[in-house]
Write a protein that holds these residues in place. Structure first.
Motif, PDB file in Angstrom:
ATOM      1  N   LEU A  20       0.830  -1.199   0.000  1.00  0.00           N
ATOM      2  CA  LEU A  20       0.000   0.000   0.000  1.00  0.00           C
ATOM      3  C   LEU A  20       0.871   1.258   0.000  1.00  0.00           C
ATOM      4  O   LEU A  20       0.558   2.235  -0.693  1.00  0.00           O
ATOM      5  CB  LEU A  20      -0.921   0.001   1.222  1.00  0.00           C
ATOM      6  N   PHE A  23       2.214   1.748  -3.502  1.00  0.00           N
ATOM      7  CA  PHE A  23       1.139   2.264  -4.348  1.00  0.00           C
ATOM      8  C   PHE A  23       0.928   3.749  -4.076  1.00  0.00           C
ATOM      9  O   PHE A  23       0.736   4.553  -4.995  1.00  0.00           O
ATOM     10  CB  PHE A  23      -0.129   1.464  -4.063  1.00  0.00           C
ATOM     11  N   PHE A  24       0.974   4.112  -2.830  1.00  0.00           N
ATOM     12  CA  PHE A  24       0.849   5.502  -2.408  1.00  0.00           C
ATOM     13  C   PHE A  24       1.953   6.357  -3.047  1.00  0.00           C
ATOM     14  O   PHE A  24       1.695   7.446  -3.564  1.00  0.00           O
ATOM     15  CB  PHE A  24       0.939   5.542  -0.881  1.00  0.00           C
ATOM     16  N   CYS A  27       1.366   7.308  -6.763  1.00  0.00           N
ATOM     17  CA  CYS A  27       0.435   8.412  -6.977  1.00  0.00           C
ATOM     18  C   CYS A  27       1.120   9.757  -6.751  1.00  0.00           C
ATOM     19  O   CYS A  27       0.861  10.725  -7.479  1.00  0.00           O
ATOM     20  CB  CYS A  27      -0.773   8.266  -6.045  1.00  0.00           C
ATOM     21  N   ARG A  84      -6.789   1.351   5.163  1.00  0.00           N
ATOM     22  CA  ARG A  84      -6.584   1.311   3.708  1.00  0.00           C
ATOM     23  C   ARG A  84      -7.510   2.283   2.991  1.00  0.00           C
ATOM     24  O   ARG A  84      -7.095   2.976   2.055  1.00  0.00           O
ATOM     25  CB  ARG A  84      -6.799  -0.109   3.186  1.00  0.00           C
ATOM     26  N   VAL A  85      -8.759   2.335   3.422  1.00  0.00           N
ATOM     27  CA  VAL A  85      -9.715   3.232   2.764  1.00  0.00           C
ATOM     28  C   VAL A  85      -9.293   4.692   2.929  1.00  0.00           C
ATOM     29  O   VAL A  85      -9.310   5.475   1.976  1.00  0.00           O
ATOM     30  CB  VAL A  85     -11.136   3.006   3.328  1.00  0.00           C
ATOM     31  N   THR A  87      -6.305   5.791   3.428  1.00  0.00           N
ATOM     32  CA  THR A  87      -5.098   5.995   2.607  1.00  0.00           C
ATOM     33  C   THR A  87      -5.463   6.165   1.145  1.00  0.00           C
ATOM     34  O   THR A  87      -4.874   7.000   0.440  1.00  0.00           O
ATOM     35  CB  THR A  87      -4.134   4.806   2.782  1.00  0.00           C
ATOM     36  N   LEU A  88      -6.437   5.405   0.655  1.00  0.00           N
ATOM     37  CA  LEU A  88      -6.888   5.558  -0.730  1.00  0.00           C
ATOM     38  C   LEU A  88      -7.498   6.941  -0.947  1.00  0.00           C
ATOM     39  O   LEU A  88      -7.352   7.528  -2.026  1.00  0.00           O
ATOM     40  CB  LEU A  88      -7.890   4.458  -1.083  1.00  0.00           C
ATOM     41  N   VAL A  89      -8.177   7.481   0.065  1.00  0.00           N
ATOM     42  CA  VAL A  89      -8.697   8.845  -0.035  1.00  0.00           C
ATOM     43  C   VAL A  89      -7.538   9.836  -0.177  1.00  0.00           C
ATOM     44  O   VAL A  89      -7.602  10.772  -0.982  1.00  0.00           O
ATOM     45  CB  VAL A  89      -9.559   9.182   1.194  1.00  0.00           C
ATOM     46  N   GLN A  90      -6.474   9.631   0.585  1.00  0.00           N
ATOM     47  CA  GLN A  90      -5.302  10.493   0.450  1.00  0.00           C
ATOM     48  C   GLN A  90      -4.706  10.408  -0.946  1.00  0.00           C
ATOM     49  O   GLN A  90      -4.283  11.423  -1.524  1.00  0.00           O
ATOM     50  CB  GLN A  90      -4.236  10.099   1.485  1.00  0.00           C
ATOM     51  N   MET A  91      -4.695   9.218  -1.512  1.00  0.00           N
ATOM     52  CA  MET A  91      -4.173   9.051  -2.875  1.00  0.00           C
ATOM     53  C   MET A  91      -5.049   9.786  -3.880  1.00  0.00           C
ATOM     54  O   MET A  91      -4.550  10.401  -4.833  1.00  0.00           O
ATOM     55  CB  MET A  91      -4.080   7.557  -3.199  1.00  0.00           C
ATOM     56  N   ALA A  92      -6.366   9.742  -3.666  1.00  0.00           N
ATOM     57  CA  ALA A  92      -7.270  10.497  -4.543  1.00  0.00           C
ATOM     58  C   ALA A  92      -6.988  11.988  -4.435  1.00  0.00           C
ATOM     59  O   ALA A  92      -7.005  12.720  -5.443  1.00  0.00           O
ATOM     60  CB  ALA A  92      -8.727  10.200  -4.175  1.00  0.00           C
TER      61      ALA A  92
END
Length: 370
Positions: A20, A23-24, A27, A84-85, A87-92
């Motif tokens: 993760l 992946f971060f 981005c 994880r969710v 962190t995905l918001v941070q990536m967005a």
């Protein structure tokens, strides 16, 4: 179900970056590449001051958000669904920021960038509040101070939207200093339990990813130039020199060798570094500030490909050629001199012990990876 977020142990064995986190990083490199493209346009149009200043400001915003996440994850990564969710918001958020980079450079319109940063920072505040919920005493107060500090700084960034264009650099200076002060204020009572080996690996991996993006973008620039111009005698030296610059940037960063575990001495007890320096009373700000030098390294590394692209397409003003050659010479010279200082042989071997290597970098006060 979400687990209770509690601090991880600093002496945890075999701590490594997670998929993760990688992946971060990818981005974030997208945002760095966007800023680099605008830097190239500024140089090509004969406006180096505007291009370089804008690039450094935007790179700081991206780099500091990455720093915030990396140091938090080193201390509190639970890797559950909720973590994880968020962190995905941070990536967005960083992708939204990247989309606003061209508009910021062309029209000084930071609305999209500010909104993308808002998404990232609100997610970061959520993580700190969750850490506060799972802790008690001084640790809880530290997490709450982090959440408050990040929120106040995000409000400060509203100056990008409210103030005149000529005041924007001052907004970056003032709010940037406030951002840097947050760790010192938040950890004045208790430091977070970041993991030394994990942090070192995170810095190194981000450097590798940035340099990889540099090579990819420079390759595309040279390919485009070849499609328009068959002058191999001109393009090949530029391509070769650019590749040498990237290799030199890599050499400078990883001059201490390729075995971070040996260098950081993962067997050392918590509160000490390989050179025996006691860190029990130090805050993570002290070691984060060692990474401020890496901000310059990352920014320069990410900008190398833009110089190569401008030179290979013939867009860069001729007066910049001598400066480019001087930069290349200085970069390679520094790489060789630092390698000599660290005592590395031609294959990266070291005659000194890890402690001696750390002491050789005593001017920095921290491991060379950080």
């Amino acid at each position: 179900m979400p687990v209770l977020m509690q601090a991880r142990r600093r002496d945890e064995r075999h701590r490594a970056a997670t998929p993760l986190e990688l992946f971060f990083d990818l981005c974030f490199v997208v945002a760095v590449a966007q800023a680099g493209r605008q830097l190239a346009h500024g140089l090509a149009e004969g406006h180096p001051g505007h291009g370089i200043s804008g690039y450094l400001m935007l790179f700081f915003a991206v780099w500091w958000a990455w720093m915030n996440f990396s140091w938090f994850a080193s201390a509190y990564d639970t890797d559950d669904v909720l973590y994880r969710v968020v962190t995905l918001v941070q990536m967005a958020g960083v992708l939204i920021l990247a989309a606003g980079v061209p508009r910021a450079f062309a029209h000084s319109d930071f609305t999209v960038i500010w909104f993308g940063y808002l998404v990232m920072r609100l997610a970061m505040v959520t993580q700190w509040l969750r850490a506060a919920h799972g802790s008690r005493g001084a640790e809880r107060r530290t997490a709450l101070r982090y959440a408050l500090g990040v929120t106040v700084c995000q409000i400060g960034w509203l100056g990008l939207l409210a103030l005149p264009e000529h005041d924007i650099p001052w907004v970056f200076v003032v709010v940037g200093l406030l951002e840097l002060a947050v760790p010192a204020l938040a950890e004045r009572e208790r430091q977070t339990t970041w993991h030394p080996h994990h942090i070192a690996e995170r810095y190194g991996l981000f450097t590798i990813i940035v340099l990889g993006e540099t090579i990819a973008a420079a390759t595309l620039a040279v390919q485009s130039a070849l499609d328009r111009n068959d002058a191999l005698g001109t393009l090949l030296p530029i391509a070769g020199g650019g590749l040498l610059l990237v290799f030199a940037a890599y050499w400078i960063y990883f001059a201490v060798g390729n075995q971070p575990k040996e260098y950081l001495n993962a067997e050392a007890p918590p509160g000490s570094w390989p050179n025996g320096a006691d860190t029990s009373g130090a805050s993570s700000l002290q070691f984060a500030m060692q990474g401020a030098g890496r901000y310059v390294h990352h920014a320069v590394g990410a900008g190398i490909d833009r110089g190569i692209g401008a030179a290979s397409t013939g867009d860069a003003p001729h007066r910049d050629a001598d400066a480019g050659r001087q930069l290349a010479a200085a970069t390679i010279h520094r790489a060789l001199r630092r390698d000599e200082r660290e005592g590395a042989g031609p294959c990266g071997s070291h005659a000194e012990t890890p402690a001696a290597v750390a002491n050789a970098d005593a001017g920095n006060g921290a491991p060379g990876y950080v």
